[in-house]
Design a protein around this motif. Structure first.
Motif, PDB file in Angstrom:
ATOM      1  N   ILE A 240       0.837  -1.207   0.000  1.00 22.91           N
ATOM      2  CA  ILE A 240       0.000   0.000   0.000  1.00 22.91           C
ATOM      3  C   ILE A 240       0.868   1.253   0.000  1.00 22.91           C
ATOM      4  CG2 ILE A 240      -1.594   1.376   1.415  1.00 22.91           C
ATOM      5  CD1 ILE A 240      -2.947  -1.269   2.205  1.00 22.91           C
ATOM      6  N   VAL A 241       1.893   1.273   0.841  1.00 20.11           N
ATOM      7  CA  VAL A 241       2.757   2.457   0.921  1.00 20.11           C
ATOM      8  C   VAL A 241       3.521   2.659  -0.388  1.00 20.11           C
ATOM      9  CG1 VAL A 241       4.803   3.398   2.073  1.00 20.11           C
ATOM     10  CG2 VAL A 241       2.954   2.439   3.428  1.00 20.11           C
ATOM     11  N   ILE A 242       3.988   1.573  -1.010  1.00 23.50           N
ATOM     12  CA  ILE A 242       4.772   1.703  -2.237  1.00 23.50           C
ATOM     13  C   ILE A 242       3.903   2.071  -3.437  1.00 23.50           C
ATOM     14  CG2 ILE A 242       6.122   0.387  -3.927  1.00 23.50           C
ATOM     15  CD1 ILE A 242       7.442  -1.023  -1.567  1.00 23.50           C
ATOM     16  N   PHE A 243       2.762   1.407  -3.599  1.00 27.30           N
ATOM     17  CA  PHE A 243       1.955   1.625  -4.795  1.00 27.30           C
ATOM     18  C   PHE A 243       1.038   2.838  -4.713  1.00 27.30           C
ATOM     19  CE2 PHE A 243       2.940  -2.926  -5.559  1.00 27.30           C
ATOM     20  CZ  PHE A 243       3.604  -2.731  -6.761  1.00 27.30           C
ATOM     21  N   PHE A 244       0.810   3.365  -3.519  1.00 25.67           N
ATOM     22  CA  PHE A 244       0.021   4.585  -3.346  1.00 25.67           C
ATOM     23  C   PHE A 244       0.850   5.580  -2.530  1.00 25.67           C
ATOM     24  CE2 PHE A 244      -2.999   1.045  -3.650  1.00 25.67           C
ATOM     25  CZ  PHE A 244      -3.713   1.445  -4.772  1.00 25.67           C
ATOM     26  N   PRO A 245       1.882   6.178  -3.137  1.00 24.40           N
ATOM     27  CA  PRO A 245       2.845   6.967  -2.361  1.00 24.40           C
ATOM     28  C   PRO A 245       2.281   8.228  -1.715  1.00 24.40           C
ATOM     29  CG  PRO A 245       3.329   7.107  -4.699  1.00 24.40           C
ATOM     30  CD  PRO A 245       2.230   6.108  -4.538  1.00 24.40           C
ATOM     31  N   LEU A 246       1.146   8.712  -2.123  1.00 25.53           N
ATOM     32  CA  LEU A 246       0.578   9.894  -1.475  1.00 25.53           C
ATOM     33  C   LEU A 246      -0.402   9.519  -0.366  1.00 25.53           C
ATOM     34  CD1 LEU A 246      -0.023  12.211  -4.546  1.00 25.53           C
ATOM     35  CD2 LEU A 246       1.833  12.295  -2.893  1.00 25.53           C
ATOM     36  N   LEU A 247      -1.306   8.604  -0.658  1.00 21.76           N
ATOM     37  CA  LEU A 247      -2.319   8.221   0.330  1.00 21.76           C
ATOM     38  C   LEU A 247      -1.902   7.029   1.190  1.00 21.76           C
ATOM     39  CD1 LEU A 247      -5.585   8.617  -1.757  1.00 21.76           C
ATOM     40  CD2 LEU A 247      -4.683  10.123   0.005  1.00 21.76           C
ATOM     41  N   GLY A 248      -1.024   6.182   0.680  1.00 17.85           N
ATOM     42  CA  GLY A 248      -0.597   5.005   1.418  1.00 17.85           C
ATOM     43  C   GLY A 248       0.027   5.328   2.767  1.00 17.85           C
ATOM     44  N   PRO A 249       1.030   6.228   2.818  1.00 22.01           N
ATOM     45  CA  PRO A 249       1.600   6.579   4.124  1.00 22.01           C
ATOM     46  C   PRO A 249       0.581   7.216   5.066  1.00 22.01           C
ATOM     47  CG  PRO A 249       3.083   7.230   2.386  1.00 22.01           C
ATOM     48  CD  PRO A 249       1.821   6.777   1.723  1.00 22.01           C
ATOM     49  N   LEU A 250      -0.300   8.025   4.522  1.00 18.53           N
ATOM     50  CA  LEU A 250      -1.326   8.651   5.350  1.00 18.53           C
ATOM     51  C   LEU A 250      -2.246   7.595   5.958  1.00 18.53           C
ATOM     52  CD1 LEU A 250      -2.599  11.315   6.311  1.00 18.53           C
ATOM     53  CD2 LEU A 250      -4.049  11.213   4.291  1.00 18.53           C
ATOM     54  N   PHE A 251      -2.706   6.641   5.137  1.00 18.20           N
ATOM     55  CA  PHE A 251      -3.543   5.561   5.642  1.00 18.20           C
ATOM     56  C   PHE A 251      -2.795   4.722   6.670  1.00 18.20           C
ATOM     57  CE2 PHE A 251      -6.254   5.497   1.563  1.00 18.20           C
ATOM     58  CZ  PHE A 251      -7.108   6.432   2.097  1.00 18.20           C
ATOM     59  N   TYR A 252      -1.503   4.477   6.430  1.00 19.05           N
ATOM     60  CA  TYR A 252      -0.737   3.673   7.380  1.00 19.05           C
ATOM     61  C   TYR A 252      -0.674   4.356   8.743  1.00 19.05           C
ATOM     62  CZ  TYR A 252       3.091   1.620   9.917  1.00 19.05           C
ATOM     63  OH  TYR A 252       3.849   1.047  10.908  1.00 19.05           O
ATOM     64  N   PHE A 253      -0.377   5.649   8.756  1.00 25.53           N
ATOM     65  CA  PHE A 253      -0.257   6.338  10.040  1.00 25.53           C
ATOM     66  C   PHE A 253      -1.615   6.520  10.723  1.00 25.53           C
ATOM     67  CE2 PHE A 253       3.922   7.782   8.383  1.00 25.53           C
ATOM     68  CZ  PHE A 253       4.692   7.195   9.379  1.00 25.53           C
ATOM     69  N   LEU A 254      -2.695   6.579   9.950  1.00 29.45           N
ATOM     70  CA  LEU A 254      -4.020   6.711  10.554  1.00 29.45           C
ATOM     71  C   LEU A 254      -4.615   5.375  10.987  1.00 29.45           C
ATOM     72  CD1 LEU A 254      -5.660   9.369   8.202  1.00 29.45           C
ATOM     73  CD2 LEU A 254      -4.796   9.699  10.524  1.00 29.45           C
ATOM     74  N   ILE A 255      -4.369   4.309  10.206  1.00 24.95           N
ATOM     75  CA  ILE A 255      -5.009   3.024  10.458  1.00 24.95           C
ATOM     76  C   ILE A 255      -4.008   1.939  10.858  1.00 24.95           C
ATOM     77  CG2 ILE A 255      -6.405   1.198   9.408  1.00 24.95           C
ATOM     78  CD1 ILE A 255      -7.436   3.358   7.446  1.00 24.95           C
ATOM     79  N   GLY A 256      -2.907   1.843  10.134  1.00 24.70           N
ATOM     80  CA  GLY A 256      -1.990   0.720  10.270  1.00 24.70           C
ATOM     81  C   GLY A 256      -1.195   0.663  11.551  1.00 24.70           C
ATOM     82  N   LYS A 257      -0.889   1.802  12.144  1.00 25.05           N
ATOM     83  CA  LYS A 257      -0.086   1.788  13.361  1.00 25.05           C
ATOM     84  C   LYS A 257      -0.814   1.087  14.507  1.00 25.05           C
ATOM     85  CE  LYS A 257       2.958   4.723  14.456  1.00 25.05           C
ATOM     86  NZ  LYS A 257       4.304   5.178  14.296  1.00 25.05           N
ATOM     87  N   ASP A 258      -2.127   1.064  14.466  1.00 24.09           N
ATOM     88  CA  ASP A 258      -2.899   0.372  15.502  1.00 24.09           C
ATOM     89  C   ASP A 258      -2.855  -1.145  15.329  1.00 24.09           C
ATOM     90  OD1 ASP A 258      -3.616   2.805  16.527  1.00 24.09           O
ATOM     91  OD2 ASP A 258      -5.522   2.875  15.457  1.00 24.09           O
ATOM     92  N   LYS A 259      -2.477  -1.617  14.148  1.00 25.57           N
ATOM     93  CA  LYS A 259      -2.446  -3.048  13.868  1.00 25.57           C
ATOM     94  C   LYS A 259      -1.127  -3.698  14.264  1.00 25.57           C
ATOM     95  CE  LYS A 259      -6.388  -2.556  11.842  1.00 25.57           C
ATOM     96  NZ  LYS A 259      -7.543  -2.675  12.663  1.00 25.57           N
ATOM     97  N   ARG A 260      -0.171  -2.913  14.742  1.00 25.28           N
ATOM     98  CA  ARG A 260       1.134  -3.454  15.120  1.00 25.28           C
ATOM     99  C   ARG A 260       1.057  -4.184  16.452  1.00 25.28           C
ATOM    100  NH1 ARG A 260       5.233   1.344  15.001  1.00 25.28           N
ATOM    101  NH2 ARG A 260       3.791   2.007  16.580  1.00 25.28           N
ATOM    102  N   VAL A 261       2.038  -5.064  16.675  1.00 24.79           N
ATOM    103  CA  VAL A 261       2.156  -5.755  17.960  1.00 24.79           C
ATOM    104  C   VAL A 261       2.808  -4.793  18.944  1.00 24.79           C
ATOM    105  CG1 VAL A 261       3.258  -7.680  19.157  1.00 24.79           C
ATOM    106  CG2 VAL A 261       2.372  -7.993  16.836  1.00 24.79           C
ATOM    107  N   LYS A 262       2.172  -4.623  20.065  1.00 24.57           N
ATOM    108  CA  LYS A 262       2.711  -3.709  21.083  1.00 24.57           C
ATOM    109  C   LYS A 262       3.548  -4.507  22.064  1.00 24.57           C
ATOM    110  CE  LYS A 262      -1.086  -0.460  20.721  1.00 24.57           C
ATOM    111  NZ  LYS A 262      -1.484  -0.914  19.428  1.00 24.57           N
ATOM    112  N   HIS A 263       4.795  -4.072  22.247  1.00 19.40           N
ATOM    113  CA  HIS A 263       5.693  -4.729  23.187  1.00 19.40           C
ATOM    114  C   HIS A 263       5.618  -4.032  24.541  1.00 19.40           C
ATOM    115  CE1 HIS A 263       7.587  -7.261  20.232  1.00 19.40           C
ATOM    116  NE2 HIS A 263       7.660  -6.230  19.413  1.00 19.40           N
ATOM    117  N   ARG A 264       5.579  -4.829  25.571  1.00 19.51           N
ATOM    118  CA  ARG A 264       5.565  -4.264  26.915  1.00 19.51           C
ATOM    119  C   ARG A 264       6.940  -4.415  27.509  1.00 19.51           C
ATOM    120  NH1 ARG A 264      -0.018  -7.045  27.999  1.00 19.51           N
ATOM    121  NH2 ARG A 264      -1.332  -5.462  27.045  1.00 19.51           N
TER     122      ARG A 264
END
Length: 74
Positions: free
Chosen positions: A49-73
């Motif tokens: 998504i980030v590579i093929f949509f270079p304008l909207l892909g990073p924006l979507f990642y920072f708005l949606i994708g960061k919540d999908k990461r594994v959180k380390h305690r």
């Protein structure tokens, strides 16, 4: 000098905008690559998504994708 050539060349503000978008793109791509997700497919999808949509892909990642990461305690 050809007036069309002068009007089509980017000026100072355009270069600043292009540079900021490039930094935003690289920041998102590096963040996706360094992050751990619940499965490898999710990571691959965000990379594509980030590579093929270079304008909207990073924006979507920072708005949606960061919540999908594994959180380390600690």
């Amino acid at each position: 000098m050809n007036i069309n050539l002068l009007l089509s060349m980017p000026g100072g503000m355009e270069w600043i905008l292009i540079s900021l978008l490039g930094i935003f793109f690289l920041w998102a791509l590096i963040d996706v690559l360094k992050s751990e997700f619940r499965n490898g497919t999710t990571k691959l999808i965000w990379i594509l998504i980030v590579i093929f949509f270079p304008l909207l892909g990073p924006l979507f990642y920072f708005l949606i994708g960061k919540d999908k990461r594994v959180k380390h305690r600690p």
